[in-house]
Scaffold this active site. Structure first.
Site, PDB file in Angstrom:
ATOM      1  N   CYS A   2       0.866  -1.172   0.000  1.00 12.94           N
ATOM      2  CA  CYS A   2       0.000   0.000   0.000  1.00 12.94           C
ATOM      3  C   CYS A   2       0.906   1.226   0.000  1.00 12.94           C
ATOM      4  O   CYS A   2       1.957   1.233   0.630  1.00 12.94           O
ATOM      5  CB  CYS A   2      -0.933   0.132   1.197  1.00 12.94           C
ATOM      6  SG  CYS A   2      -2.161  -1.167   1.311  1.00 12.94           S
ATOM      7  N   ARG A  27       3.802  -0.302  -5.031  1.00 17.54           N
ATOM      8  CA  ARG A  27       3.591  -0.837  -3.680  1.00 17.54           C
ATOM      9  C   ARG A  27       2.289  -1.625  -3.547  1.00 17.54           C
ATOM     10  O   ARG A  27       2.067  -2.319  -2.554  1.00 17.54           O
ATOM     11  CB  ARG A  27       3.570   0.313  -2.661  1.00 17.54           C
ATOM     12  CG  ARG A  27       4.850   1.105  -2.622  1.00 17.54           C
ATOM     13  CD  ARG A  27       4.747   2.209  -1.598  1.00 17.54           C
ATOM     14  NE  ARG A  27       4.586   1.674  -0.267  1.00 17.54           N
ATOM     15  CZ  ARG A  27       5.575   1.291   0.523  1.00 17.54           C
ATOM     16  NH1 ARG A  27       6.811   1.384   0.099  1.00 17.54           N
ATOM     17  NH2 ARG A  27       5.335   0.829   1.722  1.00 17.54           N
ATOM     18  N   TRP A  74      -2.893  -2.668  -1.638  1.00 22.93           N
ATOM     19  CA  TRP A  74      -2.612  -4.093  -1.815  1.00 22.93           C
ATOM     20  C   TRP A  74      -3.376  -4.768  -0.695  1.00 22.93           C
ATOM     21  O   TRP A  74      -3.030  -4.619   0.486  1.00 22.93           O
ATOM     22  CB  TRP A  74      -1.117  -4.341  -1.700  1.00 22.93           C
ATOM     23  CG  TRP A  74      -0.704  -5.753  -1.968  1.00 22.93           C
ATOM     24  CD1 TRP A  74      -0.391  -6.300  -3.179  1.00 22.93           C
ATOM     25  CD2 TRP A  74      -0.542  -6.797  -0.996  1.00 22.93           C
ATOM     26  NE1 TRP A  74      -0.059  -7.625  -3.019  1.00 22.93           N
ATOM     27  CE2 TRP A  74      -0.147  -7.959  -1.696  1.00 22.93           C
ATOM     28  CE3 TRP A  74      -0.708  -6.878   0.386  1.00 22.93           C
ATOM     29  CZ2 TRP A  74       0.099  -9.174  -1.066  1.00 22.93           C
ATOM     30  CZ3 TRP A  74      -0.471  -8.094   1.017  1.00 22.93           C
ATOM     31  CH2 TRP A  74      -0.061  -9.228   0.288  1.00 22.93           C
ATOM     32  N   ASN A 100      -1.335   2.293   5.568  1.00 22.25           N
ATOM     33  CA  ASN A 100      -0.519   1.185   5.076  1.00 22.25           C
ATOM     34  C   ASN A 100      -0.111   0.368   6.303  1.00 22.25           C
ATOM     35  O   ASN A 100       0.500   0.911   7.217  1.00 22.25           O
ATOM     36  CB  ASN A 100       0.714   1.760   4.361  1.00 22.25           C
ATOM     37  CG  ASN A 100       1.827   0.744   4.145  1.00 22.25           C
ATOM     38  OD1 ASN A 100       2.997   1.092   4.158  1.00 22.25           O
ATOM     39  ND2 ASN A 100       1.479  -0.499   3.955  1.00 22.25           N
ATOM     40  N   GLY A 101      -0.476  -0.912   6.315  1.00 19.49           N
ATOM     41  CA  GLY A 101      -0.125  -1.745   7.465  1.00 19.49           C
ATOM     42  C   GLY A 101      -1.314  -2.587   7.872  1.00 19.49           C
ATOM     43  O   GLY A 101      -2.249  -2.784   7.093  1.00 19.49           O
ATOM     44  N   GLU A 496      16.893 -18.036  -8.362  1.00 19.88           N
ATOM     45  CA  GLU A 496      16.510 -16.678  -8.755  1.00 19.88           C
ATOM     46  C   GLU A 496      15.908 -16.672 -10.164  1.00 19.88           C
ATOM     47  O   GLU A 496      14.929 -15.971 -10.428  1.00 19.88           O
ATOM     48  CB  GLU A 496      17.738 -15.750  -8.642  1.00 19.88           C
ATOM     49  CG  GLU A 496      17.543 -14.317  -9.086  1.00 19.88           C
ATOM     50  CD  GLU A 496      16.466 -13.536  -8.325  1.00 19.88           C
ATOM     51  OE1 GLU A 496      15.938 -14.029  -7.320  1.00 19.88           O
ATOM     52  OE2 GLU A 496      16.130 -12.442  -8.791  1.00 19.88           O
ATOM     53  N   LYS A 500      12.173 -15.393 -10.975  1.00 17.85           N
ATOM     54  CA  LYS A 500      11.881 -14.326 -11.945  1.00 17.85           C
ATOM     55  C   LYS A 500      10.812 -14.785 -12.926  1.00 17.85           C
ATOM     56  O   LYS A 500       9.870 -14.069 -13.216  1.00 17.85           O
ATOM     57  CB  LYS A 500      13.136 -13.909 -12.740  1.00 17.85           C
ATOM     58  CG  LYS A 500      14.159 -13.100 -12.016  1.00 17.85           C
ATOM     59  CD  LYS A 500      13.777 -11.663 -11.744  1.00 17.85           C
ATOM     60  CE  LYS A 500      13.086 -11.457 -10.435  1.00 17.85           C
ATOM     61  NZ  LYS A 500      13.777 -11.397  -9.221  1.00 17.85           N
ATOM     62  N   GLU A 503       7.296 -15.203 -11.143  1.00 17.10           N
ATOM     63  CA  GLU A 503       6.612 -14.014 -10.632  1.00 17.10           C
ATOM     64  C   GLU A 503       6.096 -13.092 -11.726  1.00 17.10           C
ATOM     65  O   GLU A 503       5.072 -12.446 -11.538  1.00 17.10           O
ATOM     66  CB  GLU A 503       7.422 -13.266  -9.566  1.00 17.10           C
ATOM     67  CG  GLU A 503       8.737 -12.686  -9.974  1.00 17.10           C
ATOM     68  CD  GLU A 503       9.524 -12.081  -8.802  1.00 17.10           C
ATOM     69  OE1 GLU A 503       8.972 -11.873  -7.709  1.00 17.10           O
ATOM     70  OE2 GLU A 503      10.715 -11.804  -8.993  1.00 17.10           O
ATOM     71  N   HIS A 519      16.831 -36.747  -6.881  1.00 26.04           N
ATOM     72  CA  HIS A 519      16.056 -37.128  -5.702  1.00 26.04           C
ATOM     73  C   HIS A 519      14.612 -36.645  -5.785  1.00 26.04           C
ATOM     74  O   HIS A 519      13.976 -36.414  -4.767  1.00 26.04           O
ATOM     75  CB  HIS A 519      16.747 -36.588  -4.443  1.00 26.04           C
ATOM     76  CG  HIS A 519      18.155 -37.057  -4.318  1.00 26.04           C
ATOM     77  ND1 HIS A 519      18.476 -38.359  -4.034  1.00 26.04           N
ATOM     78  CD2 HIS A 519      19.335 -36.408  -4.512  1.00 26.04           C
ATOM     79  CE1 HIS A 519      19.806 -38.484  -4.021  1.00 26.04           C
ATOM     80  NE2 HIS A 519      20.340 -37.312  -4.316  1.00 26.04           N
ATOM     81  N   LYS A 620       5.940  -4.636  -4.343  1.00 18.85           N
ATOM     82  CA  LYS A 620       7.393  -4.494  -4.265  1.00 18.85           C
ATOM     83  C   LYS A 620       7.884  -4.495  -2.829  1.00 18.85           C
ATOM     84  O   LYS A 620       8.918  -5.054  -2.515  1.00 18.85           O
ATOM     85  CB  LYS A 620       7.791  -3.187  -4.949  1.00 18.85           C
ATOM     86  CG  LYS A 620       9.262  -2.926  -4.898  1.00 18.85           C
ATOM     87  CD  LYS A 620       9.846  -2.849  -6.262  1.00 18.85           C
ATOM     88  CE  LYS A 620      11.333  -2.931  -6.272  1.00 18.85           C
ATOM     89  NZ  LYS A 620      11.817  -4.249  -6.653  1.00 18.85           N
TER      90      LYS A 620
HETATM   91  C1  G6P Z   1       8.874  -8.617  -2.425  1.00 21.95           C
HETATM   92  C2  G6P Z   1       9.327  -8.249  -3.821  1.00 21.95           C
HETATM   93  C3  G6P Z   1      10.598  -9.020  -4.177  1.00 21.95           C
HETATM   94  C4  G6P Z   1      11.677  -8.789  -3.123  1.00 21.95           C
HETATM   95  C5  G6P Z   1      11.177  -9.116  -1.722  1.00 21.95           C
HETATM   96  C6  G6P Z   1      12.150  -8.660  -0.655  1.00 21.95           C
HETATM   97  O1  G6P Z   1       8.412  -9.916  -2.412  1.00 21.95           O
HETATM   98  O2  G6P Z   1       8.303  -8.526  -4.751  1.00 21.95           O
HETATM   99  O3  G6P Z   1      11.067  -8.598  -5.440  1.00 21.95           O
HETATM  100  O4  G6P Z   1      12.791  -9.567  -3.427  1.00 21.95           O
HETATM  101  O5  G6P Z   1       9.941  -8.453  -1.474  1.00 21.95           O
HETATM  102  O6  G6P Z   1      12.222  -7.268  -0.670  1.00 21.95           O
HETATM  103  P1  G6P Z   1      13.413  -6.405  -0.102  1.00 21.95           P
HETATM  104  O7  G6P Z   1      13.000  -4.980  -0.352  1.00 21.95           O
HETATM  105  O8  G6P Z   1      13.509  -6.712   1.354  1.00 21.95           O
HETATM  106  O9  G6P Z   1      14.633  -6.788  -0.846  1.00 21.95           O
END
Ligand code: G6P
Length: 625
Positions: A2, A27, A74, A100-101, A496, A500, A503, A519, A620
């Site tokens: 948010c 956000r 969000w 936000n929270g 990673e 990617k 997501e 395994h 994010k």
């Molecule tokens: C969210 C984002 C990710 C990020 C993660 C950790 O899930 O979508 O892209 O890696 O948070 O965020 P930070 O700001 O702590 O790296």
């Protein structure tokens, strides 16, 4: 998650808020809204969907005012809908709130308020704030907010306006970020992130937990929840505005991937003394303030060098960087390292002491789980460090020391450039520790520094293959399951790469250590399951082992995409598609191998028509548990 923004000043608040919300949309983006005091009355407009929907509705309303609030949501409590969108108002409609929270004790507060006759219009926890403030309001909005806050538990960054005091915004924080922009001539803007402020002013104040601010054209006042004055310093935003525009690129994510040759360079800039191959990290040396409880001494870098154990914490992509850190620290320094999901570490008997250094990695510096785990570690006596991108963020401020990534604002929800900067900073830390502990000799230092300084150019070389990677993506765009495999430093890269892809393109993808394939995941392999092998040449036996794993996949009719070292001839004979990266030291290889996987995921998502910068259900910055 948010995003909130509030403005008071001489400008028409409507475009200021809408523009701020567009900057904060990363956000959260399931609904949005705006509240403006227009001709003495609070007017609220809110709707489900992206800010563009809100923009269209607001344009037709001809709103005007000099004070207002905005919110991009969000969802946590209540589905994304018009009625659950913020701002929320009290029963009289004279008080509007954005938040936000999470209000954790909202159920008991809601019951109390309903018993007192308050009528709720939404399913959100936020609406509690509006009604609580109304309950305590006796002509002083600041006082009412302070009293309401004493009753609320959980996390918040929120802002309030009140029709009866049309020249005031009150905002407060506990756990969720909030920044105040100090403009000229009584202009203030309050927001979840300075990127919504920087167009108006570069002077900011970062609020800390339990602080409340009153903004008026005549000035501002910061207090705690019990009205005691709090003195705060103003800080200057140093990054430039063009870092938060797309700059002609179709997506922020693409722009941020392409920036990496520069951002990795920026992570090293001023930190490598080339001639001596020495590393300087001010945040781990002069600025590291860890006070020994016994003799009260500030021990600086020494406490890091004396660490018996290192714990690295993070979430999402930052957790993958932490894994690479584990390999680096253990391989080079020989100090035991554990990597923890921040969300797990914080809720168990997290064993740390003053001989433990706990490193939190976070792009935003605001991820609640990472922050909470660091706080817990600090409370238990550990030395805490933050590897953070957002300057002035909570993790940066609350840790004993740390290193900024200097990657500039990252807007695309899927993290890319922050990751390579995190890995680069970890490499610098390892090098610094190795030198100080005399584990790394001069010759090796020169070799590593030389290789590090070549990385930006090598990244550029990989980025130039973007079109070729797009062609590879076209061949695989209709597959719905992928496996990503790697070993050693490339195991976290397999994780990673899979993250990617899933997501942003919603394709199911799993990352595994290549040897673990036998395994379990091998059962999934057939012609419909492409396998991405991160299989660069290595200084040890690992390359040969991974070639055997590729053979195992091929003999089960799996299709193989290999990320291989430039000049490697043999892998092309077994893999179906090969993408090459320049050669570097094993220690640094993940800085290169991740780039083609970011590009592959990006092109796959675009080809499948996905909203790359705002993938569904994600945000994010995750400031809730
Ligand atoms: C969210 C984002 C990710 C990020 C993660 C950790 O899930 O979508 O892209 O890696 O948070 O965020 P930070 O700001 O702590 O790296």
């Amino acid at each position: 998650m948010c995003g909130i923004v509030g403005y008071i000043g001489k400008k028409n608040v409507v475009p200021v808020i809408l523009e701020g919300l567009k900057k904060l949309e990363y956000r959260g983006y399931d609904s949005s809204g705006i509240a403006v005091i227009d001709k003495g009355k609070i007017s609220v407009t809110k709707c489900k969907g992206r800010i563009a929907n809100l923009d269209n509705i607001v344009k037709k309303k001809n709103l005007f005012g000099n004070i207002g609030l905005g919110h991009t949501r969000w969802a946590t409590h209540g589905d994304p809908s018009d009625r659950n969108a913020h701002p929320h108002t009290d029963g009289s409609g004279k008080i509007a709130v954005v938040h936000n929270g999470i209000v954790e004790n909202y159920a008991s507060l809601k019951k109390l308020l309903i018993d007192e006759g308050h009528k709720f219009k939404s399913d959100t926890d936020t609406e509690i704030f509006a009604h609580l403030i109304q309950k305590f309001y006796k002509g002083d909005i600041l006082k009412a907010v302070q009293e309401a806050l004493v009753l609320t538990e959980g996390a918040y960054a929120f802002a309030v306006i009140c029709e009866d005091e049309p020249d005031k915004i009150v905002a407060a924080r506990l756990g969720s970020p909030l920044v105040i922009g100090i403009g000229k001539k009584g202009e203030y803007i309050v927001a979840s992130d300075p990127i919504a402020i920087v167009k108006h002013t570069r002077k900011v104040i970062y609020l800390d937990d339990e602080e409340v601010v009153l903004l008026q054209p005549s000035g501002y006042r910061i207090t705690d929840r019990h009205n005691a004055e709090v003195e705060k310093e103003t800080e200057e935003i140093t990054w430039s505005l063009d870092r938060i525009t797309k700059g002609g690129f179709p997506h922020y994510m693409f722009k941020e991937i392409l920036e990496q040759s520069q951002t990795v360079y920026d992570a090293m800039r001023g930190r490598i003394l080339k001639e001596e191959a020495k590393i300087k990290l001010g945040g781990l040396e002069s600025h590291l303030k860890w006070i020994d409880k016994k003799d009260g001494k500030i021990t600086g870098l020494k406490c890091l060098l004396n660490a018996k154990r290192i714990i690295i914490l993070g979430c999402g992509t930052s957790w993958h960087a932490a894994l690479i850190g584990e390999y680096m620290f253990e391989n080079i320094i020989g100090v035991p390292v554990e990597v923890e999901y921040a969300s797990e570490a914080r809720y168990r008997n997290f064993i740390v002491d003053k001989n433990t250094v706990v490193i939190g990695i976070s792009q935003s510096g605001e991820t609640l789980d990472t922050l909470a785990a660091l706080r817990e570690a600090k409370k238990r006596g550990a030395i805490t460090l933050g590897l953070v991108n957002s300057v002035g963020s909570t993790i940066a401020r609350e840790t004993h020391g740390g290193v900024y990534l200097h990657a500039g604002p990252e807007i695309g929800v899927a993290s890319t450039k922050a990751f390579t900067s995190q890995v680069c900073v970890l490499a610098l830390m390892v090098l610094l520790m190795g030198q100080e502990k005399k584990i790394i000799n001069k010759k090796t230092s020169h070799t590593i520094v030389h290789a590090l300084l070549k990385i930006p150019e090598q990244i550029k070389e990989i980025l130039e293959q973007s079109d070729a990677i797009l062609n590879t993506a076209k061949q695989y765009v209709n597959f719905n399951n992928f496996l990503y495999l790697g070993r050693g430093y490339n195991f976290p890269i397999a994780l990673e790469g899979a993250l990617k892809l899933k997501e942003i393109s919603y394709i199911h993808a799993e990352g595994y250590p290549a040897a673990e394939m036998k395994h379990g995941p091998i059962a999934l392999i057939d012609k419909n399951m492409p396998v991405v092998f991160v299989a660069t040449d290595t200084e040890d036996q690992i390359y040969q082992k991974i070639i055997s794993n590729i053979q195992e996949v091929k003999s089960r009719k799996g299709q193989v995409i290999a990320i291989a070292s430039k000049g490697n001839k043999s892998i092309g004979e077994i893999a179906d598609s090969v993408i090459t990266v320049p050669k570097t030291l094993d220690f640094l290889t993940s800085l290169l191998t991740v780039i083609p996987l970011q590009l592959f995921a990006y092109h796959m998502a675009v080809l499948r028509g996905c909203d790359v910068d705002k993938p569904r259900n994600l945000a994010k910055s995750v400031t809730v548990e």
